[in-house]
Design a protein around this motif. Structure first.
Motif, mmCIF file in Angstrom:
data_model
loop_
_atom_site.group_PDB
_atom_site.id
_atom_site.type_symbol
_atom_site.label_atom_id
_atom_site.label_comp_id
_atom_site.label_asym_id
_atom_site.label_seq_id
_atom_site.Cartn_x
_atom_site.Cartn_y
_atom_site.Cartn_z
ATOM 1 N N ARG A 83 0.558 -1.247 -0.030
ATOM 2 C CA ARG A 83 -0.101 -0.104 -0.073
ATOM 3 C C ARG A 83 0.848 1.329 0.010
ATOM 4 N N ARG A 87 0.971 4.373 -2.717
ATOM 5 C CA ARG A 87 0.742 5.734 -2.306
ATOM 6 C C ARG A 87 1.940 6.652 -3.032
ATOM 7 N N ILE A 114 -6.676 2.510 -2.331
ATOM 8 C CA ILE A 114 -5.639 3.397 -2.619
ATOM 9 C C ILE A 114 -5.762 3.591 -4.136
ATOM 10 N N ARG A 118 -5.999 7.554 -6.077
ATOM 11 C CA ARG A 118 -5.183 7.983 -6.935
ATOM 12 C C ARG A 118 -5.970 8.631 -7.927
#
Length: 430
Positions: A83, A87, A114, A118
């Protein structure tokens, strides 16, 4: 476009093929220097050859795109690390495999959140192709289960990355697939009857977004413009009614939303502003250029056959070398394992076909000369016996000019064929 601009790129297929190199280069050029580039391997993480697929993908992006990548592994132990990678990443790519497997993992590990963030924030470039592209809508296809295992067609809960764009869609890559030959494998192997049945289960304000093979849809998250790129079409399909858009078409997200909801049916494409991700990212593949390994191999084989029929050795060799280059270029494509072996079989067959004419070409000069030189030497001997040495010498010199070296011995003459480039011997004194 500067490094801050966000792009969502959805690809119908061919994501690690030569046909998509130009597009990948354009997207990578917007990332700035030394970008964090991550390959998310989850869709094929269950496969025993996943390390090989990842290695080939990394080599493809390194060699063809100039992009150094790292792999975010399909892991149960370091989910936080994956993760964090996503990120930070300036560029995220995910491609072939199983949509249902990927969704199961991404929902459980909250990776989908996530990816959704984005897109919502317009952070970096996010490329979702083939199986991964199946997951980005609010509904997704369990392709393997339906096509390979015979499960009844149902929708799965997708990541709904497109929901961040206000698009309530089910994304279907491989939309124009024809691998079935005698049976319908369009619409990511569903075929028309099953897609029609699934469509009836979609909400009224939603639609299918179909992306043809070797085709991409690029969404500039800053300008809210989407552009179709590649050989095929983008199709918005509602209740069996399809609205296709060719490569080069630019639409605003507002226009797409109206199409998806059924508010409008035929929007007018708008010009893309210079510098936007929706700009033409270099030349799209043309309908005449090979889009698949099979097409490229067939084209090389046809050129070879034509050259063989025309007895054009140089063109035969050129076709063989071109096919070898094609096989190397497609070597990183993660969807061409079986096709690659077939291509090599064709290449070996072409090389074998060169053996007979090559051997004939090596043997024929001697066989022909033996039929010609013998009588000429007999004639020369007859001239010498009658004292016509000047004419005999002129005959010897004529043979030497053709590469036949004559050696006179008492009562007889011998000859040999000189290697190419060897000078004729000086006449021996009588």
């Amino acid at each position: 476009m500067d490094a801050a601009r966000g792009i969502l790129a959805l690809m119908g297929s061919g994501e690690t093929s030569p046909t998509m190199v130009t597009l990948h280069r354009e997207l990578a050029a917007h990332l700035g220097r030394d970008p964090d580039a991550v390959i998310l391997e989850t869709p094929y993480g269950f496969q025993v050859n996943r390390d090989d697929i990842s290695s080939r993908a990394r080599e493809y992006f390194r060699r063809s795109v100039g992009l150094t990548t790292v792999v975010a592994p399909d892991t149960k132990t370091d989910v936080d690390g994956v993760r964090d990678q996503l990120r930070r990443a300036d560029w995220v790519f995910s491609g072939p495999g199983s949509p249902s497997y990927a969704l199961g993992r991404w929902h459980t590990q909250r990776v989908g959140e996530i990816l959704h963030e984005r897109v919502r924030r317009g952070h970096g470039v996010t490329v979702m192709a083939s199986a991964a592209a199946c997951t980005v809508g609010f509904a997704a296809l369990p392709v393997y289960e339906v096509y390979k295992a015979g499960h009844p067609p149902v929708w799965l809960d997708g990541l709904d990355l497109t929901g961040a764009l206000g698009l309530r869609v089910a994304v279907i890559p491989h939309y124009d697939n024809t691998e079935g030959g005698t049976h319908d494998t369009r619409f990511c192997y569903l075929g028309e009857p099953r897609l029609a049945a699934l469509e009836r289960e979609l909400p009224d304000d939603s639609a299918v977004l179909g992306i043809d093979e070797h085709t991409a849809v690029l969404v500039d998250l800053d300008t809210s413009l989407a552009r179709v790129w590649g050989r095929g079409l983008l199709t918005v399909r509602r209740r069996g009614v399809s609205i296709p858009f060719q490569a080069g078409t630019v639409l605003s997200l507002e226009q797409l939303r109206d199409l998806v909801s059924g508010k409008t049916r035929a929007p007018t494409a708008i010009p893309a502003p210079r510098g936007a991700a929706a700009d033409e990212p270099g030349p799209s593949p043309t309908s005449d250029s090979p889009a698949t390994l099979q097409e490229a191999v067939s084209a090389s084989e046809a050129r070879f056959d034509s050259a063989l029929a025309a007895r054009d050795a140089e063109a035969m060799v050129a076709a063989i070398l071109d096919l070898e280059a094609v096989i190397a270029a497609w070597g990183a494509d993660t969807e061409e394992d079986q096709g690659g072996e077939w291509a090599r079989t064709v290449l070996r067959g072409m090389i074998r076909q060169c053996a007979r004419p090559s051997q004939r070409g090596m043997d024929e000069p001697l066989a022909t000369l033996e039929r010609i030189v013998g009588p000429l030497l007999d004639l020369r001997g007859h001239l010498r016996s009658r004292g016509a040495y000047e004419v005999a010498d002129r005959l010897r010199d004529a043979l030497a000019a053709g590469g036949v070296h004559v050696h006179d011995a008492p009562g007889d003459s011998a000859w040999r064929l000189a290697p190419t480039g060897e000078e004729a011997p000086a006449p021996s004194p009588e």
